[in-house]
Design a protein around this motif. Sequence first.
Motif, PDB file in Angstrom:
ATOM      1  N   TYR A  11      67.389  61.624  35.213  1.00 42.77           N
ATOM      2  CA  TYR A  11      67.526  62.372  36.502  1.00 42.77           C
ATOM      3  C   TYR A  11      68.999  63.505  36.381  1.00 42.77           C
ATOM      4  CZ  TYR A  11      64.265  60.200  39.553  1.00 42.77           C
ATOM      5  OH  TYR A  11      62.969  59.749  40.146  1.00 42.77           O
ATOM      6  N   GLY A  12      70.016  62.903  35.911  1.00 42.80           N
ATOM      7  CA  GLY A  12      71.282  63.470  35.732  1.00 42.80           C
ATOM      8  C   GLY A  12      70.931  64.846  34.883  1.00 42.80           C
ATOM      9  N   THR A  13      70.475  64.745  33.550  1.00 44.37           N
ATOM     10  CA  THR A  13      70.273  66.076  33.052  1.00 44.37           C
ATOM     11  C   THR A  13      69.365  66.882  33.670  1.00 44.37           C
ATOM     12  OG1 THR A  13      68.700  64.822  31.537  1.00 44.37           O
ATOM     13  CG2 THR A  13      70.672  64.927  30.691  1.00 44.37           C
ATOM     14  N   MET A  14      68.276  66.582  34.178  1.00 40.47           N
ATOM     15  CA  MET A  14      67.454  67.484  35.069  1.00 40.47           C
ATOM     16  C   MET A  14      68.288  68.306  35.986  1.00 40.47           C
ATOM     17  SD  MET A  14      63.921  65.186  35.684  1.00 40.47           S
ATOM     18  CE  MET A  14      63.621  66.449  37.494  1.00 40.47           C
ATOM     19  N   PHE A  15      69.117  67.448  36.694  1.00 38.04           N
ATOM     20  CA  PHE A  15      69.710  68.175  38.082  1.00 38.04           C
ATOM     21  C   PHE A  15      71.098  68.936  37.551  1.00 38.04           C
ATOM     22  CE2 PHE A  15      66.885  65.617  40.305  1.00 38.04           C
ATOM     23  CZ  PHE A  15      66.793  66.465  41.252  1.00 38.04           C
ATOM     24  N   LEU A  16      71.383  68.709  36.313  1.00 38.46           N
ATOM     25  CA  LEU A  16      72.466  69.674  35.666  1.00 38.46           C
ATOM     26  C   LEU A  16      72.066  71.095  35.617  1.00 38.46           C
ATOM     27  CD1 LEU A  16      74.109  68.089  32.648  1.00 38.46           C
ATOM     28  CD2 LEU A  16      75.266  68.590  34.438  1.00 38.46           C
ATOM     29  N   VAL A  70      54.417  63.424  27.426  1.00 39.30           N
ATOM     30  CA  VAL A  70      54.102  64.838  28.109  1.00 39.30           C
ATOM     31  C   VAL A  70      55.528  65.327  28.729  1.00 39.30           C
ATOM     32  CG1 VAL A  70      53.163  65.804  30.320  1.00 39.30           C
ATOM     33  CG2 VAL A  70      51.786  64.046  29.006  1.00 39.30           C
ATOM     34  N   MET A  71      56.341  64.425  29.051  1.00 37.97           N
ATOM     35  CA  MET A  71      57.853  64.947  29.419  1.00 37.97           C
ATOM     36  C   MET A  71      58.518  65.549  28.371  1.00 37.97           C
ATOM     37  SD  MET A  71      58.928  61.624  31.996  1.00 37.97           S
ATOM     38  CE  MET A  71      60.460  62.112  32.042  1.00 37.97           C
ATOM     39  N   VAL A  72      58.555  64.841  27.143  1.00 35.98           N
ATOM     40  CA  VAL A  72      59.110  65.540  26.076  1.00 35.98           C
ATOM     41  C   VAL A  72      58.442  66.882  25.596  1.00 35.98           C
ATOM     42  CG1 VAL A  72      59.271  65.242  23.661  1.00 35.98           C
ATOM     43  CG2 VAL A  72      59.711  63.269  24.975  1.00 35.98           C
ATOM     44  N   TRP A  73      57.181  66.970  25.610  1.00 43.59           N
ATOM     45  CA  TRP A  73      56.907  68.480  25.711  1.00 43.59           C
ATOM     46  C   TRP A  73      57.313  69.449  26.646  1.00 43.59           C
ATOM     47  CZ3 TRP A  73      50.912  66.499  26.001  1.00 43.59           C
ATOM     48  CH2 TRP A  73      50.881  65.815  24.772  1.00 43.59           C
ATOM     49  N   LEU A  74      57.346  69.104  27.875  1.00 47.87           N
ATOM     50  CA  LEU A  74      57.816  70.080  28.760  1.00 47.87           C
ATOM     51  C   LEU A  74      59.196  70.310  28.720  1.00 47.87           C
ATOM     52  CD1 LEU A  74      55.906  68.344  32.062  1.00 47.87           C
ATOM     53  CD2 LEU A  74      55.568  70.518  30.776  1.00 47.87           C
ATOM     54  N   ALA A  75      60.005  69.270  28.089  1.00 46.67           N
ATOM     55  CA  ALA A  75      61.527  69.789  28.092  1.00 46.67           C
ATOM     56  C   ALA A  75      61.781  70.436  26.988  1.00 46.67           C
ATOM     57  CB  ALA A  75      62.296  68.061  27.816  1.00 46.67           C
ATOM     58  N   TRP A  76      60.948  70.395  25.897  1.00 48.28           N
ATOM     59  CA  TRP A  76      61.141  71.085  24.909  1.00 48.28           C
ATOM     60  C   TRP A  76      60.899  72.545  25.316  1.00 48.28           C
ATOM     61  CZ3 TRP A  76      64.170  71.296  20.983  1.00 48.28           C
ATOM     62  CH2 TRP A  76      64.647  70.059  20.284  1.00 48.28           C
ATOM     63  N   ILE A 108      58.200  68.198  35.200  1.00 49.66           N
ATOM     64  CA  ILE A 108      58.884  67.080  34.643  1.00 49.66           C
ATOM     65  C   ILE A 108      59.058  65.989  35.886  1.00 49.66           C
ATOM     66  CG2 ILE A 108      60.844  66.139  33.686  1.00 49.66           C
ATOM     67  CD1 ILE A 108      61.236  68.416  31.790  1.00 49.66           C
ATOM     68  N   GLY A 109      59.483  66.682  37.103  1.00 50.10           N
ATOM     69  CA  GLY A 109      59.743  66.095  38.137  1.00 50.10           C
ATOM     70  C   GLY A 109      58.768  65.130  39.095  1.00 50.10           C
ATOM     71  N   PRO A 110      57.811  65.542  39.003  1.00 51.91           N
ATOM     72  CA  PRO A 110      56.634  64.371  39.525  1.00 51.91           C
ATOM     73  C   PRO A 110      56.423  63.327  38.602  1.00 51.91           C
ATOM     74  CG  PRO A 110      55.722  66.634  39.868  1.00 51.91           C
ATOM     75  CD  PRO A 110      57.020  66.735  39.012  1.00 51.91           C
ATOM     76  N   LEU A 111      56.533  63.562  37.232  1.00 50.85           N
ATOM     77  CA  LEU A 111      56.231  62.262  36.361  1.00 50.85           C
ATOM     78  C   LEU A 111      57.748  61.538  36.406  1.00 50.85           C
ATOM     79  CD1 LEU A 111      55.161  64.216  33.293  1.00 50.85           C
ATOM     80  CD2 LEU A 111      53.747  63.452  34.786  1.00 50.85           C
ATOM     81  N   VAL A 112      58.793  61.840  36.390  1.00 52.01           N
ATOM     82  CA  VAL A 112      59.932  60.970  36.728  1.00 52.01           C
ATOM     83  C   VAL A 112      59.680  60.332  37.956  1.00 52.01           C
ATOM     84  CG1 VAL A 112      62.674  60.926  36.742  1.00 52.01           C
ATOM     85  CG2 VAL A 112      61.390  62.591  35.410  1.00 52.01           C
ATOM     86  N   ALA A 158      73.303  82.305  32.637  1.00 55.87           N
ATOM     87  CA  ALA A 158      72.271  81.940  31.577  1.00 55.87           C
ATOM     88  C   ALA A 158      72.676  81.046  30.477  1.00 55.87           C
ATOM     89  CB  ALA A 158      71.738  83.469  30.950  1.00 55.87           C
ATOM     90  N   VAL A 159      73.816  81.204  29.987  1.00 50.21           N
ATOM     91  CA  VAL A 159      74.379  80.123  28.965  1.00 50.21           C
ATOM     92  C   VAL A 159      74.537  78.687  29.528  1.00 50.21           C
ATOM     93  CG1 VAL A 159      76.471  79.576  27.532  1.00 50.21           C
ATOM     94  CG2 VAL A 159      75.803  81.966  27.909  1.00 50.21           C
ATOM     95  N   CYS A 160      74.752  78.841  30.802  1.00 49.40           N
ATOM     96  CA  CYS A 160      74.797  77.188  31.555  1.00 49.40           C
ATOM     97  C   CYS A 160      73.502  76.724  31.597  1.00 49.40           C
ATOM     98  CB  CYS A 160      75.529  77.524  32.841  1.00 49.40           C
ATOM     99  SG  CYS A 160      77.248  77.812  32.759  1.00 49.40           S
ATOM    100  N   LEU A 161      72.529  77.788  31.972  1.00 46.01           N
ATOM    101  CA  LEU A 161      70.948  77.144  32.169  1.00 46.01           C
ATOM    102  C   LEU A 161      70.542  76.591  30.502  1.00 46.01           C
ATOM    103  CD1 LEU A 161      69.507  79.859  34.215  1.00 46.01           C
ATOM    104  CD2 LEU A 161      70.178  77.644  35.005  1.00 46.01           C
ATOM    105  N   VAL A 162      70.741  77.390  29.612  1.00 49.57           N
ATOM    106  CA  VAL A 162      70.363  76.723  28.320  1.00 49.57           C
ATOM    107  C   VAL A 162      71.128  75.379  28.184  1.00 49.57           C
ATOM    108  CG1 VAL A 162      70.382  77.446  25.999  1.00 49.57           C
ATOM    109  CG2 VAL A 162      69.707  79.144  27.693  1.00 49.57           C
ATOM    110  N   ALA A 163      72.377  75.449  28.305  1.00 53.07           N
ATOM    111  CA  ALA A 163      73.160  74.293  27.853  1.00 53.07           C
ATOM    112  C   ALA A 163      72.483  72.786  28.487  1.00 53.07           C
ATOM    113  CB  ALA A 163      74.539  74.324  28.070  1.00 53.07           C
ATOM    114  N   ALA A 164      72.253  73.218  29.988  1.00 49.81           N
ATOM    115  CA  ALA A 164      71.813  71.988  30.793  1.00 49.81           C
ATOM    116  C   ALA A 164      70.529  71.634  29.883  1.00 49.81           C
ATOM    117  CB  ALA A 164      71.519  72.177  32.254  1.00 49.81           C
ATOM    118  N   LEU A 165      69.453  72.559  29.807  1.00 48.68           N
ATOM    119  CA  LEU A 165      68.266  72.149  29.145  1.00 48.68           C
ATOM    120  C   LEU A 165      68.272  71.470  27.758  1.00 48.68           C
ATOM    121  CD1 LEU A 165      66.163  74.903  30.599  1.00 48.68           C
ATOM    122  CD2 LEU A 165      66.082  72.701  31.225  1.00 48.68           C
TER     123      LEU A 165
END
Length: 396
Positions: A11-16, A70-76, A108-112, A158-165
């Motif tokens: 949850y924490g990393t998603m909401f970053l 499935v969540m790992v696929w989606l995160a990458w 990813i959200g509904p799966l979590v 944009a840099v912050c978005l990439v770092a969060a992901l």
Amino acid sequence: MSFAVRLATVYGTMFLFTGVYLPFFPVWLKSQGLDATEISLVVALSLFLRIVVSPFFAAVADRIGDRRRVMVWLAWASLASAALFLWVEGFGPILFVALVLNAVFPAIGPLVETIAMRARIDQGMNYGRVRLWGSITFIAASAGAGWLLEWNTPSIIAVCLVAALVLNVAGVWLLPRETRPTAAIPHRRQFAGALGIGRHPIFILFVLTASLIQATHAVYYAFGSLAWQIQGYSDAVIGLLWATGVIAEIVLFYISGPIMARFGAVRLLMLAGAAAGLRWTVTALSPPIAILFVMQALHGLTFGAAHLGAVQFVAQAAPPRLAATAQSLYAAMASGVIMGFVTIGIGPIYQMLGPYTYFVMAGAAVVALAGTALLALRWQGGLIVSEDEEEEENDD
């Protein structure tokens, strides 16, 4: 590391990511030369992808019985698509990348949520105290991004978005592998079950009502930061305004255990609808900063109570083996169809009315409140489609 801690990390990393994306992605879009109509189109068309994509990935996860994979696929995939924001220019390319990103990350959200609510039911895990870590990182991200914008160009977003992901990928990997995954569900049986839930009148009423409550945030999400900039507030203050709303979420989530038990799903939705009517009416009047902070605190109800009510409804109304599918159907409507249509519609209205557009959101909240009253009359708190009924439909 306990399961609750691992889930809190996800949850924490998603909401970053969300803490940067929601308040400041429109600011980045404006810095790329997009006007208000183009910004609303990028935001809204991205939301529409969730109609099909999120339920598809949830159905895949339900069928193979391995939500983590499935969540790992989606995160990458989310990380790879967001990285393109560092190079793309112009409305067309930006829209394309935004569409790809919003096809994978929101799924990813509904799966979590499904994993978390099942842990609450099966293991007694305190859902709110796990979920609140997402709200905490949202605050850190929104306040931090606002601070960075004080002395950087908007390209830093944009840099912050990439770092969060990048961190989100690591967070998802922390989830334990499912040692006893759910048995794979035959295509026909799964489709019959999903169809039975999706077309049920009570589920339709719930989805429309809960989605409309969330859609009342459309002006806030798409133009809130821009409106406050016009009113003369600094980026740091804007970040604090966003953070105030999420602090209220944290408080609600922390005490959510007894609240969810006492109020129940429908009453939480009622509370959210009433709070939304008040919040957006006052916000439309461009109140003094002190009152504006108070209205932001109502986010704990307009979003937090609505979210708790919705996930509790799905957990009680949907059979466990179709929980992710049902959760994603709701998420697709709430964050996709309804939010998308409202966001597209308020673009031109905002150009004409500015902050007064919040009055439209207040009117939508009143309609949603009426929907919650009808839902209270029609749903008694149990499954709306039983396992036995699904099996009989499949046999037929």
